[in-house]
Write a protein that holds these residues in place. Structure first.
Motif, PDB file in Angstrom:
ATOM      1  N   GLU A 190      51.940  52.359  45.987  1.00 23.35           N
ATOM      2  CA  GLU A 190      51.429  53.232  44.923  1.00 23.35           C
ATOM      3  C   GLU A 190      51.879  52.762  43.551  1.00 23.35           C
ATOM      4  O   GLU A 190      51.110  52.793  42.592  1.00 23.35           O
ATOM      5  N   ALA A 191      53.140  52.308  43.497  1.00 22.26           N
ATOM      6  CA  ALA A 191      53.638  51.804  42.216  1.00 22.26           C
ATOM      7  C   ALA A 191      52.831  50.591  41.770  1.00 22.26           C
ATOM      8  O   ALA A 191      52.516  50.439  40.587  1.00 22.26           O
ATOM      9  N   LEU A 192      52.487  49.736  42.713  1.00 23.58           N
ATOM     10  CA  LEU A 192      51.706  48.544  42.364  1.00 23.58           C
ATOM     11  C   LEU A 192      50.331  48.932  41.832  1.00 23.58           C
ATOM     12  O   LEU A 192      49.856  48.382  40.837  1.00 23.58           O
ATOM     13  N   VAL A 193      49.687  49.882  42.505  1.00 18.37           N
ATOM     14  CA  VAL A 193      48.363  50.315  42.050  1.00 18.37           C
ATOM     15  C   VAL A 193      48.453  50.910  40.648  1.00 18.37           C
ATOM     16  O   VAL A 193      47.694  50.524  39.744  1.00 18.37           O
ATOM     17  N   ARG A 194      49.380  51.814  40.474  1.00 13.56           N
ATOM     18  CA  ARG A 194      49.547  52.461  39.163  1.00 13.56           C
ATOM     19  C   ARG A 194      49.810  51.469  38.052  1.00 13.56           C
ATOM     20  O   ARG A 194      49.145  51.465  37.023  1.00 13.56           O
ATOM     21  N   ALA A 195      50.792  50.611  38.293  1.00 12.92           N
ATOM     22  CA  ALA A 195      51.164  49.628  37.271  1.00 12.92           C
ATOM     23  C   ALA A 195      49.993  48.699  36.976  1.00 12.92           C
ATOM     24  O   ALA A 195      49.706  48.387  35.812  1.00 12.92           O
ATOM     25  N   SER A 196      49.291  48.290  38.020  1.00 14.15           N
ATOM     26  CA  SER A 196      48.145  47.398  37.821  1.00 14.15           C
ATOM     27  C   SER A 196      47.101  48.057  36.942  1.00 14.15           C
ATOM     28  O   SER A 196      46.666  47.485  35.940  1.00 14.15           O
ATOM     29  N   LEU A 197      46.700  49.254  37.324  1.00 17.60           N
ATOM     30  CA  LEU A 197      45.653  49.935  36.566  1.00 17.60           C
ATOM     31  C   LEU A 197      46.069  50.130  35.118  1.00 17.60           C
ATOM     32  O   LEU A 197      45.282  49.900  34.198  1.00 17.60           O
ATOM     33  N   GLU A 198      47.306  50.524  34.921  1.00 16.08           N
ATOM     34  CA  GLU A 198      47.742  50.746  33.545  1.00 16.08           C
ATOM     35  C   GLU A 198      47.726  49.452  32.735  1.00 16.08           C
ATOM     36  O   GLU A 198      47.267  49.428  31.590  1.00 16.08           O
ATOM     37  N   THR A 210      48.419  39.121  34.296  1.00 14.54           N
ATOM     38  CA  THR A 210      48.738  38.236  35.413  1.00 14.54           C
ATOM     39  C   THR A 210      49.432  39.014  36.530  1.00 14.54           C
ATOM     40  O   THR A 210      50.035  40.064  36.303  1.00 14.54           O
ATOM     41  N   VAL A 211      49.336  38.465  37.716  1.00 16.36           N
ATOM     42  CA  VAL A 211      49.987  39.083  38.858  1.00 16.36           C
ATOM     43  C   VAL A 211      51.499  39.114  38.652  1.00 16.36           C
ATOM     44  O   VAL A 211      52.167  40.063  39.074  1.00 16.36           O
ATOM     45  N   ASP A 212      52.012  38.095  38.003  1.00 12.25           N
ATOM     46  CA  ASP A 212      53.457  38.073  37.717  1.00 12.25           C
ATOM     47  C   ASP A 212      53.871  39.284  36.882  1.00 12.25           C
ATOM     48  O   ASP A 212      54.902  39.898  37.142  1.00 12.25           O
ATOM     49  N   GLU A 213      53.055  39.613  35.902  1.00  9.41           N
ATOM     50  CA  GLU A 213      53.367  40.777  35.068  1.00  9.41           C
ATOM     51  C   GLU A 213      53.435  42.044  35.911  1.00  9.41           C
ATOM     52  O   GLU A 213      54.337  42.872  35.758  1.00  9.41           O
ATOM     53  N   ILE A 214      52.442  42.205  36.772  1.00  8.86           N
ATOM     54  CA  ILE A 214      52.403  43.400  37.614  1.00  8.86           C
ATOM     55  C   ILE A 214      53.642  43.465  38.493  1.00  8.86           C
ATOM     56  O   ILE A 214      54.319  44.491  38.577  1.00  8.86           O
ATOM     57  N   ALA A 215      53.933  42.346  39.130  1.00 13.21           N
ATOM     58  CA  ALA A 215      55.086  42.306  40.029  1.00 13.21           C
ATOM     59  C   ALA A 215      56.367  42.630  39.266  1.00 13.21           C
ATOM     60  O   ALA A 215      57.215  43.380  39.752  1.00 13.21           O
TER      61      ALA A 215
END
Lengths: 220, 220
Positions: free
Chosen positions: B25-33, B44-49
Motif C-alpha cells: 500500500e505504501a508503494l502504491v500511495r507513494a507512486s501515485l503521489e 524513477t523507480v528508484d525514487e519510489i523505492a
DNA sequence: CAGGCTAATGTCAGCCACTGACAGTTGACA
DNA sequence: TGTCAACTGTCAGTGGCTGACATTAGCCTG
C-alpha cells in the motif's frame, strides 16, 4: 518537371531521399522477419540494425522505438483507410461510410502497404501484434487516436458540433466490432485477407442483432 | 480459530502478511503521489523505492513494472466490478447487467479501493492515466482482458456457446461507450466521481439514438 | 525459548531500450 | 569545386528490469 518516366505516386526527390526510403523499408522488412522468426521480445534493436548494416543510433532516427517499427505496416493501412474515409460520398450514413472505407481499404491492401512488405508478411505481422502483449497495448493506443480522427471526420460530414458525443459513440461501437473481428481472425486458422474481410462483414452484420435481440429465445 | 475479535473481511494471516500488505500500500500511495506531483515519466523507480525505504529490487517483487503500480488502484475497481457483475440477477439482459454492475461499482468506490488510497487520489490517478500515453496503452490492454472475461461471463449467463460472437460484440460496444465517457470526463473540469457517473449514464442513454437516428434531421 | 526452516529483502552485476553530444561522411547546390 | 546541410556513426550515460546469491527476519516445533 516531367523528366522522369514510369513512376506513380511520390516522385523520389533525389538520391538522398531515395536512400532514406530504402533504409526505412529495409528496417521494416528486417524487423518484421526477425520478430516473426524469433519473437518480438527476443529480438534486440542491435540485431535489427546489424541485419540492415546501420548503427543502432540510426534505427532510432527512423523509428521512435521498437514498437513503432512493428506497427509500421499497420500504420500504412490506417492512413489508407483514413484517406478512403474522406473520399466517401456525403450521402452515406456514418456506419455505412466507415464500413465501406474499411472494406475498401482491405480490398486494396497491396497498394496500401507498398511492395517492400509482401502481403503475407504483413498478415503475419498482424498476427504477431495480436499475440504480443506489448504490441497489443501499443496497437490499441494507436487505434484510439484513429478513432478520434474518425469521429472528427464524421462530425464534420454530418455538420455536428465538435462537442457532440454521438460521432464518438458510433465510432467506438464500430471499432469495437472491428476489434472483435480481428481477434476472431487471429484465433482462427485461415490467415488469408479474405478470411479477415469475411469476419469483418459477418461481425458487422451480427452487430445489430447482438444489440437488440433476446438471445435466449431460439433464433428467428 | 475464532480467537481474533473485531475484524471485518480478510483476517491478516500474521505479522509477515500484514507487513507485506503495508509495504504494498505504501508503494502504491507513494507512486501515485510522485506521479501526480512530477509526472509519470519523470519519476524513477528508484525514487519510489527510496520514498518507501525499500530497495528497487523489492519494488519489482511487488509489481511487475512501473505501469502496474500506476494502474493498481484502477485494477481494484475492475475486480470489484467483475464481482458485482457475477452477482447480477440472471433475469437482467446483458447490457442492463453491465450497466448496473459498473454504476454500482462506482457508487461503492470507497469499499473497492480501500482506505490506503483516498478517493481524490484515485481520481487524480485516473486523470494521470488518461493523459499519459504509456499508461493509456497499458490501460487499454487491461480493459481488453476485462472485456474478454465479461464476455465469457455473459455467455455463461445467457447459456451460449463460447464461440458465439454476440457477447463479445455487446461487451465491445458497452466498453466503447464507457471509454468515451471516461474521456469526456477527463477532458472536462468537474473531476468528481459524481460527474463521471453522470457522464456514463448520459453516454449509455445516448448510445441507442447515436446508433439509430438520422443525425441530420433536427432532433426529435 | 533455542534453533532450524523459509519467506522476504538487500546487494551486485548485467541486459536492453533509448537519448544527448560530438565528430565524420556524403548528397545538394551555387 | 567548394561550401553547406543533412545523414550517419561512435561514445557515454540513464532508467527499467532480471538473475544469482547473500542476509535478515517472521514462523513453527520440540
Amino acid at each position: 518537371m516531367g523528366l522522369r518516366a514510369g513512376l506513380r505516386a511520390g516522385p523520389p526527390e533525389g538520391l538522398r531521399e531515395r536512400k532514406k526510403q530504402l533504409t526505412r523499408e529495409a528496417l521494416v522488412r528486417a524487423s518484421l522477419e526477425l520478430f516473426i522468426a524469433q519473437g518480438y521480445e527476443r529480438t534486440t534493436v542491435d540485431e535489427i540494425a546489424e541485419a540492415v548494416e546501420v548503427s543502432q543510433r540510426t534505427f532510432f532516427r527512423y523509428f521512435a522505438g521498437k514498437e513503432e517499427v512493428a506497427l509500421a505496416s499497420q500504420s500504412r493501412i490506417e492512413a489508407h483507410v483514413k484517406t478512403l474515409m474522406r473520399a466517401r460520398p456525403p450521402e452515406e450514413r456514418p456506419f455505412e461510410a466507415m464500413r465501406n472505407a474499411v472494406l475498401a481499404g482491405w480490398d486494396s491492401l497491396g497498394e496500401a502497404i507498398g511492395e517492400s512488405v509482401p502481403v503475407s508478411l504483413h498478415m503475419r505481422s498482424y498476427l504477431l501484434i495480436e499475440s504480443t502483449p506489448a504490441l497489443i497495448a501499443a496497437h490499441l493506443r494507436r487505434s484510439m487516436e484513429l478513432e478520434e480522427e474518425m469521429a472528427a471526420l464524421i462530425a464534420e460530414r454530418e455538420g455536428l458540433d465538435a462537442s457532440d458525443p454521438r460521432p464518438r459513440l458510433a465510432v467506438a461501437a464500430f471499432s469495437g466490432v472491428m476489434k472483435v473481428a480481428g481477434r476472431l481472425w487471429s484465433q482462427g486458422d485461415d490467415l488469408s485477407v479474405r478470411a479477415l474481410r469475411d469476419l469483418m462483414v459477418a461481425s458487422l452484420d451480427s452487430f445489430g442483432p447482438a444489440m437488440a435481440a433476446d438471445w435466449r429465445s431460439p433464433a428467428p
